[in-house]
Design a protein around this motif. Structure first.
Motif, PDB file in Angstrom:
ATOM      1  N   GLN A 180       6.084   8.816  -0.129  1.00 29.58           N
ATOM      2  CA  GLN A 180       4.641   8.922  -0.145  1.00 29.58           C
ATOM      3  C   GLN A 180       4.052   7.656   0.456  1.00 29.58           C
ATOM      4  O   GLN A 180       4.720   6.612   0.525  1.00 29.58           O
ATOM      5  N   PRO A 181       2.782   7.703   0.920  1.00 29.22           N
ATOM      6  CA  PRO A 181       2.183   6.513   1.532  1.00 29.22           C
ATOM      7  C   PRO A 181       1.977   5.399   0.518  1.00 29.22           C
ATOM      8  O   PRO A 181       1.743   5.653  -0.671  1.00 29.22           O
ATOM      9  N   ILE A 182       2.054   4.178   0.983  1.00 28.41           N
ATOM     10  CA  ILE A 182       1.783   3.031   0.124  1.00 28.41           C
ATOM     11  C   ILE A 182       0.368   3.102  -0.438  1.00 28.41           C
ATOM     12  O   ILE A 182       0.123   2.739  -1.593  1.00 28.41           O
ATOM     13  N   ALA A 183      -0.571   3.604   0.364  1.00 27.77           N
ATOM     14  CA  ALA A 183      -1.969   3.662  -0.068  1.00 27.77           C
ATOM     15  C   ALA A 183      -2.160   4.555  -1.284  1.00 27.77           C
ATOM     16  O   ALA A 183      -3.151   4.422  -2.002  1.00 27.77           O
ATOM     17  N   SER A 184      -1.222   5.483  -1.544  1.00 23.32           N
ATOM     18  CA  SER A 184      -1.378   6.397  -2.676  1.00 23.32           C
ATOM     19  C   SER A 184      -0.856   5.814  -3.979  1.00 23.32           C
ATOM     20  O   SER A 184      -1.034   6.406  -5.042  1.00 23.32           O
ATOM     21  N   LEU A 185      -0.189   4.662  -3.941  1.00 22.06           N
ATOM     22  CA  LEU A 185       0.361   4.070  -5.151  1.00 22.06           C
ATOM     23  C   LEU A 185      -0.747   3.468  -6.014  1.00 22.06           C
ATOM     24  O   LEU A 185      -1.667   2.836  -5.506  1.00 22.06           O
ATOM     25  N   THR A 186      -0.636   3.670  -7.318  1.00 27.15           N
ATOM     26  CA  THR A 186      -1.535   3.056  -8.294  1.00 27.15           C
ATOM     27  C   THR A 186      -0.691   2.590  -9.475  1.00 27.15           C
ATOM     28  O   THR A 186       0.471   2.993  -9.630  1.00 27.15           O
ATOM     29  N   PRO A 187      -1.248   1.741 -10.344  1.00 28.75           N
ATOM     30  CA  PRO A 187      -0.484   1.327 -11.536  1.00 28.75           C
ATOM     31  C   PRO A 187      -0.093   2.484 -12.438  1.00 28.75           C
ATOM     32  O   PRO A 187       0.749   2.318 -13.310  1.00 28.75           O
ATOM     33  N   TYR A 188      -0.703   3.652 -12.250  1.00 28.07           N
ATOM     34  CA  TYR A 188      -0.382   4.804 -13.078  1.00 28.07           C
ATOM     35  C   TYR A 188       0.475   5.834 -12.342  1.00 28.07           C
ATOM     36  O   TYR A 188       0.645   6.952 -12.822  1.00 28.07           O
ATOM     37  N   SER A 189       0.993   5.494 -11.179  1.00 23.97           N
ATOM     38  CA  SER A 189       1.779   6.444 -10.403  1.00 23.97           C
ATOM     39  C   SER A 189       3.023   6.885 -11.172  1.00 23.97           C
ATOM     40  O   SER A 189       3.604   6.127 -11.954  1.00 23.97           O
TER      41      SER A 189
END
Length: 683
Positions: A180-189
């Motif tokens: 998945q793209p880096i931009a889609s990562l969040t602390p809750y991923s």
């Protein structure tokens, strides 16, 4: 009666596609007390099953008791299945309130655990297996990850260690790696995330003193870039560093799976939205570089070597605040010899060297290099053969992630994650500067001036000055990011919630000490004492632009509650209902807060700490005059004269002379016969 979406919890928990489910809140919304990400925790039910949910911080300011409370019914319009505290959770980014005042719970929901509801949804309604994908929903629609084909035809293409690690990556049924793209990562991923990225910058291994044990720790960080232009940083410590350091090389492309995703608290140390801390169970697999030369287009790497975000020109650095990291490019006009200096704080000797660059804005700026980076320039025998750098007059120098400083004007300093490129012919900006230099720059560069320092309101962060601002301004302007001095500002904001239940601590009665004591012994004073009770309060303050947690101690907390700490403590023990009323009476009532913002270190992470140093009631007449005074600055003298605007400075207003005792005033004799402006104003 509103009907809940049957089977929604099972679909959400298992990453199954579902559009805008309708669910009910079965617990009161609470602030996240453990996590620093400023989020709300709620528990949602579909009538049969319940699951924990996190309302993302982007939605924090609009949340209140008018659109979210116990038994309210919500329609989730933007959400994601992720992990929170090791458990599956639904991350809510946007929602619609279907019914606020629902007086009863619908059904008898049980706590959902993966696999417990396997038969609760009819088979006809279940999504097919290929739809079980990690996603961040947008209006209820999933966003599938990128499916990257494996660059390996067989395990023999890799050393055995990497071949086994490759099998730990999330793979599709056809054997492709699901990224998945880096931009889609969040602390809750969700924990199944996987990215494919190139290392653009690799730092040296740094050592530091661990606060927990007092021993020496080691740190390695790498900036990474994916094919969509998303960037982040991976960090590894100690044993994790020993595991991954040998395989992490600048320019290499890797699959990266598992790790702790955090939001950096201080942009001075990390410029990205998120940062990944690798762990012992993280998986890193190098991508075979030979695959980039394959005739199959799908096997060729499209990840760029570097992503530059150059400031427009050197002259614009004058508007950049101190301690911000930027990318800059210029033509070299001066290379000084390295100088040996002694750092007073640590009493160690090191080297520094400065290089001056110019560009077509006809300004110049000095870049300072430190340590080995200073001595390795133009050195035929560098400390590391791979770090030899040769720079000469007239070269174009591209610098990434250099820090803006100020001493007798603005300057730039490299740091551990800086990167340089010399005569980069693939960069359009470098080519433009080369053409300008050959055309006219080399004949006029001696007349260029340096960059002046900031003498205005901000300087370094807020420059330590006191000023009125909003939370959006304070955060965007970097209040509390200068390690050399704290910043001060005042703000009109309302307390929303308390972060911790316990608001008291046992303290040394000595006014010059006031430290926390265990039992009757004060460690700081080294004597036996009779402890007293003091306040330690954490409040979430909100204004129309944002929110922040603020700490209150002692006198300021007593002024807020209008009660001494020992009395409040006794009230909590003897009359808890009265205590709750006194505590909650201060919520949602705006005040004028004076705040100190400073850099704080917690678990080796730098963050901004906000502390209340004073608070007052709002003088609405005085505030109105200040607003009107600011508005009139946009009017010409002719417009002011035509509208008969006469206003006194705010500090000459009657109620401003005695702010501590005056009550909010009112406007008198304001006449506005037309919409063109105010006439005959008397304040």
């Amino acid at each position: 009666m509103v009907e809940l979406t049957t089977g929604a919890v099972e679909r959400l928990a298992n990453n199954l596609s579902i559009a805008e489910p309708i669910l009910q809140i079965v617990s009161s919304p609470n602030a996240d007390k453990k996590n620093e990400l400023q989020a709300f925790k709620i528990y949602l039910s579909d009538g049969n099953w319940g699951i924990q949910c996190i309302v993302a911080k982007e939605r924090l300011p609009p949340i209140n008791t008018t659109n979210m409370k116990k038994f309210s019914i919500l329609k989730l319009t933007q959400f994601e299945t992720g992990m929170y505290e090791g458990k599956v959770a639904i991350i809510i980014y946007d929602f619609e309130t279907v019914l606020v005042d629902c007086n009863a719970q619908i059904g008898q929901p049980k706590k959902y655990a993966t696999g417990t509801a396997a038969t609760s949804v009819p088979a006809a309604n279940k999504a097919p297996p290929q739809q079980e994908i990690p996603r961040r929903s947008n209006s209820g629609a999933g966003m599938p990850p990128n499916s990257a084909p494996s660059p390996f035809n067989a395990s023999a293409a890799l050393p055995m260690d990497f071949a086994s690690e490759f099998n730990k990556l999330p793979l599709a049924p056809n054997g492709q790696v699901q990224t998945q793209p880096i931009a889609s990562l969040t602390p809750y991923s969700h924990s199944k995330w996987c990215i494919k990225a190139r290392i653009t910058v690799r730092s040296d291994i740094k050592t530091f003193v661990q606060k927990s044990s007092g021993g020496q720790g080691r740190l390695l960080s790498c900036d990474i870039l994916d094919e969509e232009g998303g960037e982040t940083r991976i960090v590894c410590f100690n044993q994790v560093l020993d595991k991954f350091e040998p395989i992490l090389h600048k320019g290499g492309i890797y699959y990266i799976h598992k790790g702790s995703i955090k939001t950096p608290q201080n942009k001075r140390f990390c410029r990205f939205d998120n940062e990944i801390t690798l762990e012992l169970d993280s998986v890193i697999v190098p991508v075979n570089e030979d695959s980039s030369t394959s005739s199959d287009p799908s096997m060729q790497s499209s990840i760029p070597k570097m992503k530059w975000d150059f400031i427009d020109n050197i002259a614009n650095i004058e508007q950049v605040r101190v301690d911000v990291n930027i990318d800059v490019v210029g033509i070299v006009i001066e290379i000084n010899e390295p100088q040996q200096i002694t750092l007073r704080q640590r009493n160690v000797q090191t080297y520094k060297r400065s290089i001056t660059i110019v560009d077509d804005s006809q300004r110049k700026i000095e870049i300072t290099f430190w340590g080995n980076q200073a001595t390795d320039i133009n050195n035929t025998q560098p400390t590391n053969p791979n770090s030899a750098v040769f720079i000469k007059f007239g070269d174009s120098l591209s610098m990434r992630n250099v820090r803006v400083g100020e001493f007798q004007g603005k300057n730039l300093t490299i740091n551990n994650t800086s990167y340089m490129e010399i005569n980069d012919q693939e960069n359009r900006r470098c080519v433009e500067l080369r053409e300008w230099w050959e055309r006219e720059g080399k004949n006029i560069y001696r007349t260029f001036e340096g960059i002046r320092g900031t003498s205005g309101a901000y300087g370094g962060g807020f420059g330590g000055k006191k000023l009125r601002c909003t939370f959006m301004q304070a955060i965007s302007e970097g209040a509390g990011t200068n390690t050399n001095q704290p910043d001060y500002f005042s703000i009109i904001a309302s307390p929303m919630i308390f972060q911790r239940e316990n608001m008291f601590y046992s303290a040394c009665p000595n006014e010059k000490c006031g430290k926390k004591v265990d039992g009757n012994h004060c460690q700081a004073c080294q004597q036996e004492v009779t402890p007293t009770v003091r306040f330690i309060v954490n409040l979430l303050l909100c204004d129309p632009t944002g929110a922040a947690w603020i700490h209150l101690f002692s006198n300021n907390a007593e002024q807020l509650f209008k009660m001494k700490a020992p009395d409040m403590f006794q009230l909590e023990k003897e009359q808890p209902e009265v205590f709750e009323k006194v505590r909650n009476d201060i919520l949602l009532k705006p005040k004028l807060w004076r705040v100190k913002a400073s850099v704080d270190s917690y678990q080796d992470q730098m963050k901004t700490r906000y502390t209340c140093i004073g608070l007052d009631n709002i003088l609405y007449a005085k505030e109105s005059r200040e607003f009107l005074s600011e508005i009139t600055e946009y009017l010409t003298d002719e417009e002011k004269e035509r509208n008969g605007i006469i206003s006194l400075p705010p500090n000459e207003a009657p109620d401003a002379m005695n702010a501590s005792t005056s009550t909010p005033g009112r406007f008198e004799d304001i006449k506005s016969p037309n919409m063109g402006g105010f006439q005959n104003q008397r304040f």
